[in-house]
Design a protein around this motif. Structure first.
Motif, PDB file in Angstrom:
ATOM      1  N   TYR A  21      26.294 -43.720 -16.796  1.00 37.05           N
ATOM      2  CA  TYR A  21      27.608 -43.251 -17.242  1.00 37.05           C
ATOM      3  C   TYR A  21      28.114 -42.053 -16.436  1.00 37.05           C
ATOM      4  CZ  TYR A  21      27.099 -46.297 -21.286  1.00 37.05           C
ATOM      5  OH  TYR A  21      26.944 -47.397 -22.090  1.00 37.05           O
ATOM      6  N   ARG A  22      27.197 -41.232 -15.912  1.00 33.71           N
ATOM      7  CA  ARG A  22      27.612 -39.972 -15.294  1.00 33.71           C
ATOM      8  C   ARG A  22      27.315 -39.905 -13.808  1.00 33.71           C
ATOM      9  NH1 ARG A  22      24.784 -36.478 -20.042  1.00 33.71           N
ATOM     10  NH2 ARG A  22      23.043 -37.720 -19.239  1.00 33.71           N
ATOM     11  N   PHE A  23      26.738 -40.958 -13.259  1.00 32.27           N
ATOM     12  CA  PHE A  23      26.329 -40.950 -11.859  1.00 32.27           C
ATOM     13  C   PHE A  23      27.500 -40.712 -10.914  1.00 32.27           C
ATOM     14  CE2 PHE A  23      26.402 -43.762  -8.128  1.00 32.27           C
ATOM     15  CZ  PHE A  23      25.501 -43.097  -7.313  1.00 32.27           C
ATOM     16  N   VAL A  24      28.569 -41.514 -11.044  1.00 29.69           N
ATOM     17  CA  VAL A  24      29.686 -41.418 -10.095  1.00 29.69           C
ATOM     18  C   VAL A  24      30.354 -40.051 -10.200  1.00 29.69           C
ATOM     19  CG1 VAL A  24      31.933 -42.355  -9.436  1.00 29.69           C
ATOM     20  CG2 VAL A  24      30.077 -43.912 -10.044  1.00 29.69           C
ATOM     21  N   SER A  25      30.623 -39.598 -11.411  1.00 24.44           N
ATOM     22  CA  SER A  25      31.275 -38.297 -11.579  1.00 24.44           C
ATOM     23  C   SER A  25      30.425 -37.161 -11.010  1.00 24.44           C
ATOM     24  CB  SER A  25      31.555 -38.034 -13.056  1.00 24.44           C
ATOM     25  OG  SER A  25      32.608 -38.842 -13.520  1.00 24.44           O
ATOM     26  N   ALA A  26      29.117 -37.244 -11.231  1.00 24.10           N
ATOM     27  CA  ALA A  26      28.238 -36.184 -10.722  1.00 24.10           C
ATOM     28  C   ALA A  26      28.290 -36.125  -9.201  1.00 24.10           C
ATOM     29  CB  ALA A  26      26.807 -36.422 -11.204  1.00 24.10           C
ATOM     30  N   ARG A  27      28.248 -37.286  -8.546  1.00 27.35           N
ATOM     31  CA  ARG A  27      28.314 -37.297  -7.081  1.00 27.35           C
ATOM     32  C   ARG A  27      29.680 -36.815  -6.604  1.00 27.35           C
ATOM     33  NH1 ARG A  27      23.945 -37.614  -8.061  1.00 27.35           N
ATOM     34  NH2 ARG A  27      22.261 -38.932  -7.268  1.00 27.35           N
ATOM     35  N   CYS A  28      30.728 -37.199  -7.308  1.00 28.37           N
ATOM     36  CA  CYS A  28      32.068 -36.759  -6.917  1.00 28.37           C
ATOM     37  C   CYS A  28      32.190 -35.241  -6.999  1.00 28.37           C
ATOM     38  CB  CYS A  28      33.130 -37.435  -7.787  1.00 28.37           C
ATOM     39  SG  CYS A  28      33.426 -39.184  -7.396  1.00 28.37           S
ATOM     40  N   ARG A  29      31.642 -34.649  -8.048  1.00 30.10           N
ATOM     41  CA  ARG A  29      31.687 -33.191  -8.168  1.00 30.10           C
ATOM     42  C   ARG A  29      30.916 -32.524  -7.031  1.00 30.10           C
ATOM     43  NH1 ARG A  29      31.016 -34.284 -13.690  1.00 30.10           N
ATOM     44  NH2 ARG A  29      28.769 -33.919 -13.544  1.00 30.10           N
ATOM     45  N   GLU A  30      29.753 -33.077  -6.711  1.00 28.80           N
ATOM     46  CA  GLU A  30      28.954 -32.508  -5.623  1.00 28.80           C
ATOM     47  C   GLU A  30      29.697 -32.568  -4.292  1.00 28.80           C
ATOM     48  OE1 GLU A  30      25.402 -34.789  -5.673  1.00 28.80           O
ATOM     49  OE2 GLU A  30      24.696 -34.001  -7.597  1.00 28.80           O
ATOM     50  N   LEU A  31      30.444 -33.654  -4.081  1.00 26.82           N
ATOM     51  CA  LEU A  31      31.093 -33.890  -2.803  1.00 26.82           C
ATOM     52  C   LEU A  31      32.512 -33.339  -2.738  1.00 26.82           C
ATOM     53  CD1 LEU A  31      29.905 -37.590  -2.461  1.00 26.82           C
ATOM     54  CD2 LEU A  31      29.055 -35.649  -1.130  1.00 26.82           C
TER      55      LEU A  31
END
Length: 416
Positions: A21-31
Motif C-alpha cells: 500500500y505504501r511502497f510507491v508513495s515512499a519511493r516517490c517521497r525519497e525521489l
C-alpha cells in the motif's frame, strides 16, 4: 508533477510485496517525484501516483488492460475472460451490463437484505459469551444477501462452503503462502458453480427474475451477438458476488473508525450528508485496493518519461488518496473534507478513477457505499456491544489490509 525522469535500478518486487500500500508513495517521497521507473517481477515498470498520473493512466488511447494483470492474480481474483481484462468497444459493451444492475432501487434492495442479515446475526451473537470476530462473520452474511439479490440459488447447507470460496478469491489471491493455492482451487469451484447457474437459466430450469444479475448475465451477448461462453458468464456473475462479499473489508473498517474516531462519527451520524461524508472519508483514508496495472498501448512520452509499447505501469490508488497535493492533511481522518468539496474523478480513486461508463472505474461503488452506510447505522444505532482488548493496528503487509484482530466484539445486544 515532477518533470524529470527518475529511476530505481534494483528490482522492487520484494519491496512492493513487503509494503504493497505504501511502497510507491515512499519511493516517490525519497525521489522527490510523482513517477519513477524500476523493475517489478523482472519487468520494466513505471510507477505513478497523483491526479495527473491517474488521468494519464485512465486514458484508453494510451493504456490497455489486456494482459496487464500478473497471472496469479488474474486467474484467482478476476478470473479469465472478465470485463476487467477487456478494452475499447468490447469493454464498454460488457461494462454496460454491470451498470444496468446498479439502479438506485436495486442497490437499496441489496441494502435491505444485508440489514436483515445483520439483525439476524446480532440476535445469534447475543446468545453467546464468546468473542465475535467481525471479519469472519461478515462473509456468510454478505454471501447469503448477494446471492438472494443476484438470483443465485444458495441452499443453507452450502452457505459456509460458498462463502469460503468467494472469500478465497480476494482474501488469498495475493498471498505469498500456500493460501494462494486455496484461492486457485476456489476459483475453479466458483466458476463451475456459477456456470451451472448460467446453464440453468438458459435452459429454463431456473427463473431468477429479469431484474437479477443471474438473468441478465446468463442472457447477455457479446458485440457479435453471441451468448457469452458459460465459463465467461460465470466469471462475470462472480464479478457481482465476489466484490460484494469483499465489502467485508470496508465494513470492518467502519467498525474500526467508529471505535477510533467516536466524536467525528457522532457528528456525522446526525445527517444523511454526514453519514455519506464519513463513509467517503473512510474509503479515502483506509487501505482497500493498493494499486492497479495497465500496459502502454503505443509508444509515447509524458512529463519527460518514455513509455514504450507494452510498458507495464502501476497506478498507486492508496497513495493518490493520500497525496498532499490533492488532500490537505491527508493522514488525518477528517470526514468534513467531503462536505467542503466534491473531489474529481482522478483525485478520489479507492476503486479506480475516471468515468464509470467509459473506463475501468468499478461499477460496484454504489453497492459498497450502500452497505457501508447500512452497517454504520446498525453498529452505531441498532446494536450495542463491547470491544475487548485487542490489536486494532492495521496490517499493511496483508492483502487486503485489515486490523490485526479482525475486530473483536463481545456482549452484543439489540438496542431498545
Amino acid at each position: 508533477m515532477a518533470r524529470r525522469q527518475t529511476r530505481v535500478s534494483a528490482d522492487q518486487t520484494l519491496a512492493l510485496l513487503a509494503d504493497p500500500y505504501r511502497f510507491v508513495s515512499a519511493r516517490c517521497r525519497e525521489l522527490g517525484a510523482d513517477a519513477f521507473e524500476t523493475r517489478v517481477l523482472l519487468k520494466e515498470t513505471v510507477c505513478l501516483k497523483g491526479r495527473e498520473a491517474a488521468e494519464l493512466f485512465y486514458d484508453a488511447d494510451r493504456f490497455k488492460r489486456a494482459g496487464a494483470m500478473p497471472a496469479p492474480i488474474g486467474k484467482t481474483l478476476l478470473g479469465e475472460g472478465g470485463v476487467q481484462g477487456l478494452d475499447g468497444d468490447e469493454h464498454r459493451h460488457r461494462k454496460q451490463m454491470f451498470m444496468e444492475l446498479m439502479g438506485a432501487e436495486r442497490v437499496a434492495a441489496l441494502g435491505e437484505l444485508v440489514r436483515a442479515e445483520w439483525l439476524t446475526a446480532a440476535a445469534r451473537w447475543a446468545a453467546t459469551q464468546a468473542d465475535i470476530r467481525l471479519y469472519d462473520e461478515l462473509h456468510p452474511m454478505l454471501t447469503r444477501a448477494v446471492c438472494a439479490w443476484a438470483g443465485v440459488p444458495l441452499p443453507d447447507a452450502e452457505l459456509e462452503t460458498r462463502a469460503g470460496q468467494l472469500r478465497a478469491l480476494f482474501d488469498a489471491a495475493g498471498s505469498r503462502s500456500l493460501r494462494h493455492l486455496w484461492s486457485r482451487q476456489a476459483r475453479r469451484q466458483v466458476d463451475r458453480w456459477l456456470a451451472d447457474v448460467v446453464e440453468a437459466v438458459r435452459d429454463g430450469r431456473l427463473d431468477p427474475g429479469v431484474q437479477t444479475a443471474a438473468h441478465r448475465i446468463a442472457l447477455a451477448r457479446d458485440l457479435d451477438g453471441s451468448l457469452l461462453p458459460p465459463r465467461v458468464a460465470a466469471v462475470e456473475l462472480a464479478n457481482v458476488l465476489r466484490p460484494t462479499v469483499a465489502t467485508a473489508v470496508y465494513i470492518v473498517f467502519v467498525a474500526h473508525a467508529l471505535r477510533v474516531y467516536p466524536e467525528r462519527a457522532a457528528v456525522c451520524l446526525a445527517s444523511a450528508d454526514g453519514r455519506r461524508a464519513f463513509v467517503q472519508e473512510l474509503r479515502r483514508y483506509y487501505p482497500f485496493f493498493p494499486a492497479v496495472l495497465a500496459r502502454a498501448r503505443r509508444p509515447f512520452t509524458w512529463q519527460g518519461l518514455e513509455f514504450p509499447a507494452e510498458r507495464q505501469t502501476v497506478l498507486d490508488l492508496y497513495g493518490t488518496n493520500h497525496d498532499p497535493a490533492i488532500w490537505s492533511d491527508p493522514d488525518a481522518f477528517r470526514p468534513q473534507r467531503f462536505l467542503e468539496r466534491t473531489p474529481g474523478p482522478f483525485e478520489f480513486v479507492p476503486q479506480g478513477g475516471g468515468d464509470h461508463h467509459l473506463g475501468h472505474r468499478c461499477p460496484g461503488e454504489w453497492i459498497v457505499i450502500e452497505l457501508m452506510e447500512r452497517s454504520m447505522q446498525i453498529l452505531a444505532e441498532d446494536i450495542d456491544f463491547d470491544v475487548p482488548d485487542q490489536d486494532l493496528s492495521i496490517d499493511f503487509r496483508r492483502l487486503p489490509a485489515l486490523p490485526r484482530s479482525g475486530f473483536l466484539m463481545t456482549h452484543v445486544r439489540r438496542k431498545a
